[in-house]
Design an enzyme around this catalytic site. Sequence first.
Site, PDB file in Angstrom:
ATOM      1  N   ARG A   1     -27.936 -18.823  23.198  1.00 33.30           N
ATOM      2  CA  ARG A   1     -27.028 -19.408  24.674  1.00 33.30           C
ATOM      3  C   ARG A   1     -26.140 -20.212  24.206  1.00 33.30           C
ATOM      4  O   ARG A   1     -25.055 -20.383  24.418  1.00 33.30           O
ATOM      5  CB  ARG A   1     -28.063 -20.155  25.401  1.00 33.30           C
ATOM      6  CG  ARG A   1     -27.423 -20.929  26.468  1.00 33.30           C
ATOM      7  CD  ARG A   1     -28.424 -21.846  27.455  1.00 33.30           C
ATOM      8  NE  ARG A   1     -27.478 -22.279  28.489  1.00 33.30           N
ATOM      9  CZ  ARG A   1     -28.107 -22.811  29.578  1.00 33.30           C
ATOM     10  NH1 ARG A   1     -29.565 -22.732  30.000  1.00 33.30           N
ATOM     11  NH2 ARG A   1     -27.448 -23.485  30.328  1.00 33.30           N
TER      12      ARG A   1
ATOM     13  N   CYS B   1     -32.264 -14.295  42.354  1.00 32.54           N
ATOM     14  CA  CYS B   1     -31.504 -15.461  41.838  1.00 32.54           C
ATOM     15  C   CYS B   1     -31.725 -16.612  42.955  1.00 32.54           C
ATOM     16  O   CYS B   1     -31.994 -16.443  44.088  1.00 32.54           O
ATOM     17  CB  CYS B   1     -29.859 -15.109  41.773  1.00 32.54           C
ATOM     18  SG  CYS B   1     -29.038 -16.563  41.481  1.00 32.54           S
TER      19      CYS B   1
ATOM     20  N   TYR C   1     -20.711 -20.662  40.735  1.00 33.80           N
ATOM     21  CA  TYR C   1     -20.160 -19.653  39.796  1.00 33.80           C
ATOM     22  C   TYR C   1     -18.689 -19.145  39.951  1.00 33.80           C
ATOM     23  O   TYR C   1     -18.085 -18.853  39.113  1.00 33.80           O
ATOM     24  CB  TYR C   1     -21.038 -18.424  39.580  1.00 33.80           C
ATOM     25  CG  TYR C   1     -22.566 -18.742  38.785  1.00 33.80           C
ATOM     26  CD1 TYR C   1     -22.632 -19.286  37.452  1.00 33.80           C
ATOM     27  CD2 TYR C   1     -23.373 -19.446  39.669  1.00 33.80           C
ATOM     28  CE1 TYR C   1     -23.867 -19.424  36.894  1.00 33.80           C
ATOM     29  CE2 TYR C   1     -24.811 -19.558  39.140  1.00 33.80           C
ATOM     30  CZ  TYR C   1     -24.893 -19.639  37.720  1.00 33.80           C
ATOM     31  OH  TYR C   1     -26.041 -20.136  37.253  1.00 33.80           O
TER      32      TYR C   1
END
Length: 421
Positions: free
Chosen positions: A93, A167, A244
Amino acid sequence: MPSSRVAIVGAGSTYTPELIDGFARLRDTLPIDELVLIDPAADRLRPIAALARRIFAKQGHSARISTAATVADGAVDADAVLIQLRVGGQTTRRDDETWPLQCGCVGQETTGAGGLAKALRTVPVVLEIAEQVRRANPDAWIVDFTNPVGIVTRALQSAGHKAVGLCNVAIHLQRKFADSLGVPPESVRLEHVGLNHLTWERGVTVGGRDVLPELLDRFGAKIAEDVEIPLALIRHLGAVPSYYLKYYYRHDAVVEELQASGPRADQVAEIERRLLDMYADPALDTKPALLGERGGAYYSEAAVQLVAALLGTGGGSVQVVNTRNDGVLPFLPDDAVIEVPAQVDPEGVRPLPQRPVESRYSGLIAHVTAYEHLALEAALRGGRGRVFDALLAHPLVGQYELAERLTDELVLHNRAYLSWA
């Protein structure tokens, strides 16, 4: 009411107590006889399983909690298998959040070049897990939490698995809106449309009335702060973009912010270290408040509602999920995976019809869908050329020299996970 057997793959994740808490609190919605925690990392699984048993005991849940090191052992007789994993852990990550920034692009684990790297590492692993689930119990539902959810779900569905992606963005916004309005969360319906991590709320309905204009008038500044999108833009759109969308609408500004702040992975790694220490405390029998800083708010509630609907223990219901398009958004291929409200019950997942999507959204949705198709091709078939194709097609890249450099960096940092590199 019948009870179920549910398995969690990747149960060594520090997220798992969030799920455990949800299963314990919402046992009337999703009755379970056994919860199987699956992870090869015994040093993480052991304390998390012990904490899970303490949480269940404290809340009076009688289900058995067992552990397994392999999917083949843990998925036998499971009615639903939840997959939550991170190939390479926080180290990969951190890479995903670092080398794209060095090229002047967003460094993020689910979108842009970092998101592609995660997809390339993740898709083959999840597909192998799904095959093991199918061999253990072909009737089991697979619920994917693993990012990038849209690409991973498309891979699972293309391979013929009974899979749906989930999600927490939609339920997070639903809870925020309900709190602002002072109404029960279940009374709030979202007109949620797009792809995973590329969605807009075009309407917010309470009691049959669209209250989105009221939300923007009364709580616009708070909403803008939550999603990190300028209020002026939200008002212009007349819709609430997900968090996002900042990577698209404010790309250059976000790059500067990320270059100044350092990788989020470093903060998460420290939170995880502290959480694992807490989980090892035999006196702990609730999820710690620190877990809220890890992310994933309300995803246990979303998971319980979805699994209950799939198994029929809570009746059918409308859930925001990632599933096959099948003509719902006519400007996308049928096999694209979209994120919209869907009717969910034991017969399957059926996305609900959507009113025409405005061009200011549909163009970006179509663009990212094309990238996701190429990303999946690269994940399934490998090759530098396919990686380059996906990056060149991504709206956050799209330039020859930049795509060349990002391709080289991606391959360099992921050789250990790419069988063809």
